[in-house]
Write a protein that holds these residues in place. Structure first.
Motif, PDB file in Angstrom:
ATOM      1  N   ALA A   1      -9.308 -22.848  26.129  1.00 14.04           N
ATOM      2  CA  ALA A   1      -8.000 -22.764  26.073  1.00 14.04           C
ATOM      3  C   ALA A   1      -7.110 -23.463  26.663  1.00 14.04           C
ATOM      4  CB  ALA A   1      -7.745 -20.954  26.170  1.00 14.04           C
ATOM      5  N   GLY A   2      -7.472 -23.973  27.579  1.00 10.75           N
ATOM      6  CA  GLY A   2      -6.450 -24.832  28.498  1.00 10.75           C
ATOM      7  C   GLY A   2      -5.409 -24.156  29.021  1.00 10.75           C
TER       8      GLY A   2
ATOM      9  N   LEU B   1      -6.365 -17.334  25.150  1.00  7.77           N
ATOM     10  CA  LEU B   1      -7.413 -16.962  26.096  1.00  7.77           C
ATOM     11  C   LEU B   1      -8.237 -15.991  25.272  1.00  7.77           C
ATOM     12  CD1 LEU B   1      -8.806 -17.322  28.569  1.00  7.77           C
ATOM     13  CD2 LEU B   1      -7.305 -15.488  29.687  1.00  7.77           C
ATOM     14  N   ALA B   2      -7.499 -15.104  24.564  1.00  9.52           N
ATOM     15  CA  ALA B   2      -8.440 -13.931  23.781  1.00  9.52           C
ATOM     16  C   ALA B   2      -9.148 -14.616  22.407  1.00  9.52           C
ATOM     17  CB  ALA B   2      -7.293 -12.827  23.351  1.00  9.52           C
ATOM     18  N   ALA B   3      -8.298 -15.564  22.086  1.00 13.27           N
ATOM     19  CA  ALA B   3      -9.106 -16.157  20.973  1.00 13.27           C
ATOM     20  C   ALA B   3     -10.230 -16.821  21.202  1.00 13.27           C
ATOM     21  CB  ALA B   3      -8.098 -17.368  20.210  1.00 13.27           C
ATOM     22  N   GLN B   4     -10.465 -17.338  22.506  1.00 14.39           N
ATOM     23  CA  GLN B   4     -11.794 -18.050  23.059  1.00 14.39           C
ATOM     24  C   GLN B   4     -12.591 -17.150  23.473  1.00 14.39           C
ATOM     25  OE1 GLN B   4     -12.482 -21.293  22.584  1.00 14.39           O
ATOM     26  NE2 GLN B   4     -10.483 -21.649  21.789  1.00 14.39           N
ATOM     27  N   LEU B   5     -12.069 -16.133  24.199  1.00 16.83           N
ATOM     28  CA  LEU B   5     -13.064 -15.029  24.880  1.00 16.83           C
ATOM     29  C   LEU B   5     -13.566 -14.449  23.788  1.00 16.83           C
ATOM     30  CD1 LEU B   5     -13.675 -14.176  27.989  1.00 16.83           C
ATOM     31  CD2 LEU B   5     -11.895 -12.511  27.516  1.00 16.83           C
ATOM     32  N   GLU B   6     -13.335 -13.931  22.552  1.00 17.10           N
ATOM     33  CA  GLU B   6     -13.880 -13.038  21.641  1.00 17.10           C
ATOM     34  C   GLU B   6     -15.050 -14.006  20.879  1.00 17.10           C
ATOM     35  OE1 GLU B   6     -11.636 -11.702  18.396  1.00 17.10           O
ATOM     36  OE2 GLU B   6     -11.321 -13.573  17.580  1.00 17.10           O
ATOM     37  N   ARG B   7     -15.142 -15.130  21.141  1.00 15.26           N
ATOM     38  CA  ARG B   7     -16.135 -15.956  20.763  1.00 15.26           C
ATOM     39  C   ARG B   7     -17.223 -16.750  21.700  1.00 15.26           C
ATOM     40  NH1 ARG B   7     -11.898 -18.258  17.694  1.00 15.26           N
ATOM     41  NH2 ARG B   7     -12.059 -20.258  18.941  1.00 15.26           N
TER      42      ARG B   7
END
Length: 425
Positions: free
Chosen positions: A342-343, A350-356
């Protein structure tokens, strides 16, 4: 005279401050860490469970920081765990959440109560809708009421532990093969998680072992019972050959201790019987009789697993600190990975990366299911034994007793369907 001394002391402090500033002049400022607010029972009846979690999270963040921290836009940053005491109460947890948000923290961690997790999810959902520029997300390492990733699922909530129905199915994989078992006693803590455990126990027993008679089925107040002798006496009087319980913390330790004191000799099928004093309380009486389910055990086969455990014991050498969970390590590794991608520590990115996220550490692998934010990983079932016996190289908390893995359940088998209807921002 007192006024003069006070002024002199103030002047000395100011001089020291100026001197300190001069020493750091011209040097780049140290980047502020990415902060994780641990909202947990750090006092009261379940303080030992909160402190145990704190050790796990600190150790995990130390490992990330030792390799250079997380790589955010603007440069690397360390991770830091900050403590907020919920005292095991919903209102205190909500006050702690407000304090953490006011302090600028964007990552909340909690897990040792499903009831508290539920109110935090509701509060975070409302806050994030109301304050879209100050959103936070919730990392859950232990609150396992299935509803949290079903009816109450939230885009901002991520669970890294297997939920109660998944754990129950793993226990039943062992219990169903115990052909000598004909009667069982169900007992649990009277709140959402304890109720869910007994509800699922009745359901799965009816499906897997309809021949087993439920001779007791009761709930007790959470964290308030100091003497479990009356409960243990009822269990013994019922003639139950086994007890099934989701109890944790002192409620489990005191129940097990009372059972031993009244001379109960049946088995215990537990969610958490492998730590926090239980093996030491039971001693030889627990050998071959206490079954526990977890995402990992110290005696799991493999060089990577053994090295992982030994490194934890080196970091925390006191026997009473022997409480380490793979899922908490995987959670922090997944967080670090997602922060890198996410940087940013902004909750939405952060959530958009964490769920994958898919993470591998110490020979273990897990993946976050985007549908409901329920982490998928192997589950293990283990049986208490004496240290030095086959499969029991490591004991628990210096007790001389540990747990031998008797069943490993793959993520595909452990996975269960979800009724989550995720609302995405």
């Amino acid at each position: 005279m007192r006024t003069h001394l006070k002024r002199l002391f103030t002047a000395l402090c100011l001089c020291a401050a100026v001197g300190a500033g001069a020493q750091t002049a011209g040097q780049p400022p140290v980047p502020a860490p990415v902060r994780i607010a641990l909202i947990e029972s750090l006092s009261g009846a379940f303080a030992n469970t909160g402190e145990a979690v704190f050790r796990n999270l600190v150790w995990a963040t130390e490992r990330v920081n030792a390799r250079g921290g997380v790589k955010l836009v603007g440069g690397p940053r360390n991770l830091a765990v900050e403590r907020y005491d919920s005292k095991g109460q919903n209102e205190e947890a909500l006050a702690a959440l407000r304090s953490a948000i006011d302090d600028g923290v964007t990552i909340i961690a909690q897990g040792n109560s499903s009831a508290i997790a539920a109110v935090l999810i509701d509060a975070i959902n409302k806050h994030n809708e109301r304050e879209p520029k100050k959103r936070v997300l919730f990392l859950n390492y232990s609150a396992v009421d299935p509803i949290l990733t079903n009816e109450k699922c939230s885009y901002w909530h991520f669970r890294f532990d297997a939920h109660a129905d998944m754990r129950m199915a793993a226990l039943m994989d062992v219990l169903k093969d115990d052909k000598a078992l004909k009667s069982i006693y169900l007992i649990g803590q009277d709140y959402s998680f304890g109720q869910a455990v007994l509800r699922e126990a009745r359901k799965q027993l009816g499906t897997q072992r309809p021949d087993v008679q439920i001779v007791g089925d009761e709930l007790h107040a959470l964290g308030r019972v100091k003497d479990f002798i009356p409960y243990a006496a009822k269990i013994k009087a019922s003639g139950a050959q086994a007890v099934l319980t989701g109890n944790w913390g002192n409620d489990l330790t005191l129940l097990i201790k009372a059972a031993r004191e009244v001379g109960y000799e049946g088995k215990f099928y537990t969610f958490y019987g492998n730590a926090l004093g239980v093996p030491g309380v039971l001693g030889e009486a627990g050998v071959g009789k206490v079954v526990a389910v977890a995402d990992w055990f110290p005696n799991e086969a493999g060089a990577q697993s053994e090295a992982f455990y030994q490194s934890f014991r080196q970091r925390f050498p006191k026997p009473q600190d022997d409480y380490v969970h793979m899922r908490m390590q995987l959670m922090v590794e997944a967080l670090a990975q997602s922060l890198d991608k996410a940087g940013s520590a902004e909750a939405g990115a952060l959530a958009a990366q964490l769920e994958r996220s898919t993470v591998t550490f110490a020979g273990h692998q897990g993946a976050m299911r985007a549908q409901d934010h329920q982490f998928q990983q192997p589950l293990l079932v283990a049986l208490m034994g004496k240290q030095g016996s086959p499969g029991v190289k490591f004991d628990v908390e210096g007790s001389g007793y540990g747990f031998r893995v008797i069943k490993t359940i793959s993520p595909d088998r452990a996975e269960q369907p979800s009724s989550c209807k995720m609302v995405r921002p």
